[in-house]
Design a protein around this motif. Structure first.
Motif, PDB file in Angstrom:
ATOM      1  N   GLU A   1      25.588  12.224   2.124  1.00 45.65           N
ATOM      2  CA  GLU A   1      26.944  11.747   1.842  1.00 45.65           C
ATOM      3  C   GLU A   1      27.070  11.102   0.465  1.00 45.65           C
ATOM      4  N   VAL A   2      26.106  11.342  -0.431  1.00 48.67           N
ATOM      5  CA  VAL A   2      26.130  10.670  -1.728  1.00 48.67           C
ATOM      6  C   VAL A   2      27.394  11.010  -2.525  1.00 48.67           C
ATOM      7  N   GLU A   3      27.818  12.273  -2.468  1.00 50.62           N
ATOM      8  CA  GLU A   3      29.029  12.667  -3.203  1.00 50.62           C
ATOM      9  C   GLU A   3      30.274  12.062  -2.566  1.00 50.62           C
ATOM     10  N   LYS A   4      30.286  12.071  -1.243  1.00 54.93           N
ATOM     11  CA  LYS A   4      31.434  11.508  -0.524  1.00 54.93           C
ATOM     12  C   LYS A   4      31.588  10.016  -0.837  1.00 54.93           C
ATOM     13  N   LYS A   5      30.462   9.295  -0.846  1.00 54.15           N
ATOM     14  CA  LYS A   5      30.492   7.867  -1.158  1.00 54.15           C
ATOM     15  C   LYS A   5      30.942   7.639  -2.591  1.00 54.15           C
ATOM     16  N   SER A   6      30.484   8.497  -3.483  1.00 58.90           N
ATOM     17  CA  SER A   6      30.861   8.374  -4.890  1.00 58.90           C
ATOM     18  C   SER A   6      32.367   8.561  -5.066  1.00 58.90           C
ATOM     19  N   GLU A   7      32.932   9.529  -4.350  1.00 59.38           N
ATOM     20  CA  GLU A   7      34.383   9.765  -4.412  1.00 59.38           C
ATOM     21  C   GLU A   7      35.159   8.577  -3.857  1.00 59.38           C
ATOM     22  N   ARG A   8      34.656   8.022  -2.732  1.00 55.68           N
ATOM     23  CA  ARG A   8      35.310   6.844  -2.163  1.00 55.68           C
ATOM     24  C   ARG A   8      35.328   5.695  -3.156  1.00 55.68           C
ATOM     25  N   ARG A   9      34.164   5.449  -3.796  1.00 55.26           N
ATOM     26  CA  ARG A   9      34.079   4.346  -4.760  1.00 55.26           C
ATOM     27  C   ARG A   9      35.027   4.573  -5.937  1.00 55.26           C
ATOM     28  N   LYS A  10      35.044   5.806  -6.420  1.00 59.81           N
ATOM     29  CA  LYS A  10      35.910   6.110  -7.565  1.00 59.81           C
ATOM     30  C   LYS A  10      37.373   5.874  -7.230  1.00 59.81           C
ATOM     31  N   GLU A  11      37.784   6.337  -6.047  1.00 58.64           N
ATOM     32  CA  GLU A  11      39.171   6.159  -5.609  1.00 58.64           C
ATOM     33  C   GLU A  11      39.482   4.685  -5.365  1.00 58.64           C
ATOM     34  N   PHE A  12      38.557   4.005  -4.724  1.00 59.37           N
ATOM     35  CA  PHE A  12      38.755   2.576  -4.403  1.00 59.37           C
ATOM     36  C   PHE A  12      38.870   1.742  -5.668  1.00 59.37           C
ATOM     37  N   GLU A  13      37.963   1.963  -6.618  1.00 56.08           N
ATOM     38  CA  GLU A  13      37.986   1.175  -7.851  1.00 56.08           C
ATOM     39  C   GLU A  13      39.202   1.514  -8.700  1.00 56.08           C
ATOM     40  N   SER A  14      39.620   2.769  -8.651  1.00 56.54           N
ATOM     41  CA  SER A  14      40.837   3.165  -9.365  1.00 56.54           C
ATOM     42  C   SER A  14      42.056   2.440  -8.785  1.00 56.54           C
ATOM     43  N   ASN A  15      42.120   2.345  -7.450  1.00 55.79           N
ATOM     44  CA  ASN A  15      43.244   1.649  -6.812  1.00 55.79           C
ATOM     45  C   ASN A  15      43.191   0.147  -7.066  1.00 55.79           C
ATOM     46  N   LEU A  16      41.984  -0.416  -7.163  1.00 56.22           N
ATOM     47  CA  LEU A  16      41.865  -1.842  -7.512  1.00 56.22           C
ATOM     48  C   LEU A  16      42.443  -2.095  -8.902  1.00 56.22           C
ATOM     49  N   GLN A  17      42.150  -1.184  -9.837  1.00 53.59           N
ATOM     50  CA  GLN A  17      42.685  -1.348 -11.188  1.00 53.59           C
ATOM     51  C   GLN A  17      44.203  -1.173 -11.211  1.00 53.59           C
TER      52      GLN A  17
END
Length: 870
Positions: free
Chosen positions: A49-65
Motif C-alpha cells: 500500500e506504499v503508493e496508496k499511502k503516498s497519495e493519501r498523504r499528498k491529498e491530505f497535506e494539499s488540503n491542509l495547505q
C-alpha cells in the motif's frame, strides 16, 4: 576500511551541521520565525500500500495547505535513523483568528482590576510550601471575551506570534487535522488524522514540547515552561510544595489542569482522614492488652480448655480455642469502639470532600475563564469517526443543518451486542471469584493438616493460623486474577465503545467510563464484599453444615470475627494495586524511552532535533487521563466502602497519592509527548460516580460494623447478658460459643480420629445445647443480637445521612466572593464591549457612514444603560 567509514560518517555529520545554522532543538521552522504548532511523521515502507499511502498523504497535506496551514517537510536523510519523514505544521495568524472564533476561544481585553478578597491567615505558616509567584501565576489576570475577527482592535494584541499560547495553537491545529479530508475510498468520503494514523499512512501526530526538560531552551523567544514544570513540580523532592496549577493549565490545557487540581485537593483532604484513622488504630493498639475477649481466648484455663469443632470434614481435627490467641489480639486493632466512630467520621468526611471540591472547582472555573464554557458546545461537535461511519443524514433541530446520524435499528443492535459483552465479562469476574472461594474451601483442609503435622511451622502456628494462611494466599491469587482480567477487559471495553459509534467525544468518554468503572468495581471489590458480607454467615452448624455445590463446606469466621480477614484482603488488593500501578506508570515508559533513544545518546544536539526527541517519547493518548481518574476512583472506593475494617487505609492512600502526583507529573513532563490541549470545566461523570460511592459507603460500613465485626454481640452481652458487675465482659467468649454433642456428628463430618475422646465441642453461634428440648435451634439471644444489628444499621444510616445532607445544604457549591466576582466581571466585560461598539458607531457617524443611523446609536447607548441596571 573501518577508519574510512568513520571518516565518511564524520563528513556526513559535518555537512548536516553546516547546512543548519539554526539548532535543530529549535521549535521554529528553518526561517526561525514561524513556530512549529504540530508535527506529523511517516515512514516510506515497502508494503503493497506504499503508493496508496503516498497519495493519501499528498491529498491530505494539499488540503491542509488549502485550509491555510503552512507545512515544511524534513527529509528522511535528515533524521537520525534515515527512515522517518517529519512534516512540520505552522498555523498563521489568519487561520488562528478564524478558528478562534469557531471554537469560541476567550482572549484578553483588559487586565483584571478586581482586587482579590480571599486572604489566608495561615499564609506566613504555609510559606515553606509556596512556589514563586512567577511560577504559580505565569500570566496576569485579564477580563476576557470570545474572539471575534471583526473586533480585533478590542483585544490586547501586542504580538501576533505570542497572542495565542502554544496550547491554544495546538488545539486549533488538532481541530483542523481531525476534520481535514484526504480523498474518497469505496464511495465514502474519508477524513481525519486519526484514520490516517490507524491505517499507517502517518506514524505519529503531536505538538512539540518547548524545550528539553533538564535545561532551558537556547532560543530567547521560547518560554521553557517544560523546564520550569520539571524543576518546580515534577521532581519528587518537591513533594511538599503546592502545585503550579496555572502553569499546568497554560502548558497542558484545562482538562489536564483540572485533573491535577482534583488529585491535589483529594490528597489534602486525605491528610485529615489519615490522621483520624491513625488515632483510631493507635487506640486499638494501646487497648489491646485490655481486651477481655482476647484475654479469655489466650487464657489456658479458659481458651485452653475450650475444645472447638473441626473446621473441615474428616481431615480436620478438634482444636483448642487458645490456638487463635495471636489473631484474636490483632483483630482488636481494627475491631474496637473507635471503629464505629471512624465509620461515622468517614461518612461525614466524604461529604465534606465532595462539597468543598465543588467550591474549589467553581473557583477554578472563574479563574480559568470556564464560567460560560458549556459541555453543549462539545456536544454540537461530532466525532470524526461518527461522521465517517454514518452515511445517512438528517436535520439537526439545534443547528438546523444536515448532519450524519445512526439509525435507531443499528443503535439497538449495537447496544445489545455491547450489553451482552459487558454482562459476559462481569459474569466472568463473578465466576473467577467463585473459583477463588472454591480454592479457599478446598485448600483449608490442606493448610490445617500441613500446619499440624509440620514441626518447622509450629513456632508460627499461633500467628499463621489455617484461616489466615488460606485468606492470604487466596487474596494474592485474587489479585493476580484481577490484573489479568483488567488487561483483557480494557481492550474489550474500548472495542465495544468504538462499535457503538458514540456521537460526540464527551458521549464516548462517558460510555467508556461507565463500562470500565462497572467492570473495575466488580473486579476489585467482589472479593472484599464476599469476606465482609457472606463469609461465615451461611455455614449452618455441626451436623447440618451448608455446602457449596453440595461438595465444599462453607467457611467459618475466626472466633474473634471475620474483620481481620477483611483487613487482610483489603490490604493486599489495595497495596498491591498501588505498587503495581506506580511500577506500570513510572518504569514502563522510562524503559521504553531509554531503549528507543539509546541510538541518539552520543549525538550532538544539532543532529537530534526537537521533533525527533519528542517522536521517541511515549504517547499519552486520548484516554491517558481516563486511566488516571479510574485508578484514583477505585482507590477512593477502598478508603470509603470498607474503611470500617481498616482505619489505616486513608494513610496508605495518602502516602500513595503524594507519590502519585509526582509520578504523574514526572512522566507527563519527561516521558510523554506533549498532549493536545483540551478544555474541561469539571471532572465530568466522575463526580456522579464519587457521589454514588459516597452514599453506598454509608450502607457498606454500617453493615460491616453490624455483621462483620463483633461489636454488636459484645454490646448486647455487655448490657443484657453480663452477670459480673465488676468485669461486665468476662464470660463473653463462653457465652458466644454453643455446645455440640460429638456423637451427633454424621459420618460425613466426623473427624477420622479422636485420640483424646472428646465428648463435646464448641462452635461460634447462639443455639440451644443438645440436652435442651429445642436442641440446636437459635436462642433468644440470637434474635436480640439480630434485632440490635438491624436497629444499629437503621440508626447509623439515618444519623450519617442527616448529617451529610445538612452539611451539603450548609456549604454552597459556589463561594459568595466568586459569585460576586463573576457578576462583576460580566458587567465590566459587557460595558467594555458596549463602549467599543459605541466608539465604532461614533467613528462611522463622523465619517458620514449612512448606515450608522442615529437610531442605531441610541439603541447602543440604551443597551449600555440596561447592562448597568442589570
Amino acid at each position: 576500511q573501518q577508519s574510512g567509514r568513520r571518516y565518511n560518517l564524520f563528513l556526513k555529520r559535518r555537512l548536516r551541521i553546516d547546512k543548519r545554522h539554526q539548532s535543530k532543538d529549535s521549535i521554529f521552522f528553518r526561517d526561525g520565525v514561524r513556530r512549529i504548532d504540530f508535527v506529523l511523521s511517516y515512514v516510506d515502507d515497502l508494503s503493497k500500500e506504499v503508493e496508496k499511502k503516498s497519495e493519501r498523504r499528498k491529498e491530505f497535506e494539499s488540503n491542509l495547505q488549502k485550509a491555510g496551514l503552512e507545512l515544511e517537510t524534513e527529509d528522511k536523510k535528515e533524521s537520525e535513523d534515515g527512515k522517518v519523514f517529519f512534516v512540520k505544521i505552522h498555523a498563521p495568524w489568519e487561520v488562528l483568528i478564524t478558528y478562534a472564533e469557531v471554537l469560541n476561544i476567550k482572549v484578553p481585553i483588559r487586565e483584571n482590576d478586581i482586587p482579590c478578597t480571599v486572604e489566608n491567615p495561615l499564609d506566613c505558616m504555609l510559606f515553606p510550601l509556596r512556589l514563586p509567584e512567577k511560577v504559580m501565576h505565569p500570566e496576569p489576570d485579564y477580563f476576557t471575551a470570545p474572539f471575534s475577527k471583526d473586533k480585533q482592535e478590542l483585544y490586547l494584541i501586542d504580538d501576533e506570534n505570542t497572542f495565542f499560547s502554544p496550547s491554544v495553537r495546538n488545539r486549533i491545529v488538532n481541530y483542523i487535522l481531525t476534520r481535514c479530508p484526504y480523498g474518497t475510498e469505496e464511495g465514502k468520503k474519508k477524513f481525519g488524522i486519526k484514520r490516517l494514523l490507524n491505517n499507517g499512512t502517518y506514524t505519529a501526530a503531536y505538538p512539540l514540547h518547548d524545550c528539553q526538560y533538564w535545561k532551558k531552551a537556547n532560543d530567547p523567544n521560547c518560554d521553557s515552561e517544560r523546564y520550569t514544570l520539571y524543576m518546580e513540580w515534577a521532581r519528587f523532592l518537591r513533594f511538599y510544595k503546592e502545585q503550579p496549577l496555572d502553569l499546568i493549565r497554560k502548558y497542558y490545557g484545562e482538562k489536564i489542569g483540572i485533573y491535577f487540581a482534583w488529585l491535589g485537593f483529594y490528597t489534602e483532604m486525605l491528610f485529615l482522614a489519615a490522621v483520624v484513622g491513625l488515632i483510631c488504630f493507635l487506640y486499638g493498639l494501646f487497648t489491646m492488652d485490655e481486651n477481655m475477649s482476647s484475654k479469655e481466648i489466650c487464657d489456658p484455663a479458659i481458651g485452653g480448655e475450650i475444645i472447638m469443632c473441626p473446621l473441615c470434614d474428616q481431615e480436620c481435627d478438634y482444636w483448642r480455642l487458645n490456638s487463635t490467641c495471636e489473631s484474636s489480639q490483632y483483630s482488636h486493632l481494627f475491631d474496637n469502639v473507635a471503629t464505629l466512630f471512624f465509620a461515622i467520621f468517614m461518612g461525614i468526611w466524604v461529604t465534606l470532600f465532595l462539597e468543598f471540591w465543588k467550591r474549589r472547582q467553581a473557583r477554578l472555573k472563574y479563574e480559568w475563564d470556564l464560567v460560560d464554557f458549556e459541555e453543549e458546545q462539545q456536544q454540537l461537535q461530532l466525532r470524526p469517526e461518527y461522521e465517517a461511519k454514518c452515511t445517512q443524514k438528517k436535520r439537526n433541530p439545534v443547528t438546523q443543518e444536515m448532519e450524519p446520524y445512526l439509525p435507531l435499528t443499528s443503535q439497538a443492535v449495537r447496544f445489545c451486542i455491547s450489553g451482552t459483552t459487558v454482562l459476559f465479562w462481569v459474569s466472568l469476574i463473578i465466576a473467577s471469584m467463585i473459583a477463588v472461594i472454591v480454592y479457599r474451601l478446598a485448600v483449608y483442609a490442606a493448610f490445617a493438616s500441613l500446619m499440624e503435622n509440620t514441626q518447622t511451622l509450629q513456632p508460627i502456628s499461633g500467628l499463621l493460623t489455617p484461616q489466615l494462611a488460606t485468606s492470604v494466599t487466596a487474596s494474592c491469587l485474587n489479585f493476580v486474577i484481577i490484573m489479568i482480567l483488567n488487561f483483557f477487559y480494557e481492550r474489550i471495553a474500548i472495542w465495544i465503545t468504538d462499535m457503538e459509534i458514540p456521537r460526540t467525544h464527551m458521549e464516548y468518554e462517558n460510555r467508556l467510563t461507565m463500562k470500565m468503572f462497572l467492570f473495575q468495581f466488580v473486579n476489585y471489590y467482589s472479593s472484599c464484599f464476599y469476606v465482609a458480607f457472606f463469609k461465615g454467615k451461611f455455614v449452618g452448624y455441626p451436623g447440618a453444615y451448608t455446602y457449596m455445590f453440595n461438595r465444599w463446606r462453607n467457611e467459618e469466621c475466626d472466633p474473634a470475627g471475620c474483620l481481620i480477614e477483611l483487613t487482610t484482603q483489603l490490604t493486599i488488593v489495595m497495596a498491591g494495586k498501588q505498587i503495581w500501578g506506580n511500577i506500570q506508570e513510572a518504569f514502563l515508559p522510562w524503559i521504553c524511552n531509554w531503549w528507543g533513544r539509546r541510538k541518539a545518546r552520543n549525538n550532538p544536539e544539532n543532529l537530534y532535533s526537537r521533533w525527533e526527541q519528542d517522536h521517541d517519547l511515549q504517547t499519552f493518548g486520548a484516554l491517558g487521563l481516563f486511566y488516571e481518574y479510574l485508578e484514583m476512583v477505585i482507590q477512593f472506593g477502598f478508603i470509603t466502602l470498607f474503611v470500617a475494617s481498616f482505619p489505616l487505609a486513608p494513610l496508605l492512600a495518602l502516602m500513595n497519592n503524594i507519590l502519585e502526583i509526582r509520578v504523574d507529573s514526572w512522566k507527563l513532563t519527561t516521558q510523554y509527548r506533549r498532549p493536545v490541549a483540551a478544555k474541561a470545566h469539571s471532572i465530568g461523570v466522575w463526580q456522579e460516580i464519587l457521589n454514588g460511592m459516597a452514599i453506598l459507603s454509608v450502607v457498606t460500613n454500617a453493615f460491616i460494623v453490624a455483621f462483620t465485626s463483633d461489636m454488636i454481640p459484645r454490646l448486647v452481652y455487655y448490657y443484657a447478658y453480663s452477670e459480673d458487675e465488676d468485669s461486665p465482659m468476662s464470660g463473653y467468649i463462653n457465652n458466644s460459643l454453643s455446645v455440640f454433642l460429638i456423637s451427633d456428628f454424621p459420618d460425613r463430618n466426623k473427624p477420622k480420629e479422636n485420640p483424646e475422646n472428646f465428648v463435646m465441642c464448641r462452635y461460634r453461634d447462639y443455639r440451644y445445647p443438645p440436652d435442651h428440648e429445642r436442641r440446636y435451634l437459635h436462642t433468644m439471644q440470637f434474635w436480640h443480637i439480630l434485632a440490635a444489628k438491624l436497629a444499629f444499621i437503621i440508626i447509623m444510616e439515618h444519623v450519617v445521612f442527616i448529617v451529610k445532607f445538612f452539611v451539603a445544604w450548609m456549604i454552597p457549591d459556589v463561594p459568595a466572593d466568586v459569585k460576586a466576582r463573576i457578576k462583576r466581571e460580566k458587567y465590566l466585560t459587557q460595558k467594555i464591549l458596549h463602549e467599543y461598539e459605541l466608539e465604532k458607531l461614533k467613528e462611522r457617524l463622523c465619517q458620514g457612514d449612512k448606515r450608522a443611523t442615529e437610531k442605531e446609536f441610541i439603541a447602543t447607548e440604551g443597551r449600555m444603560e440596561l447592562s448597568r441596571a442589570m
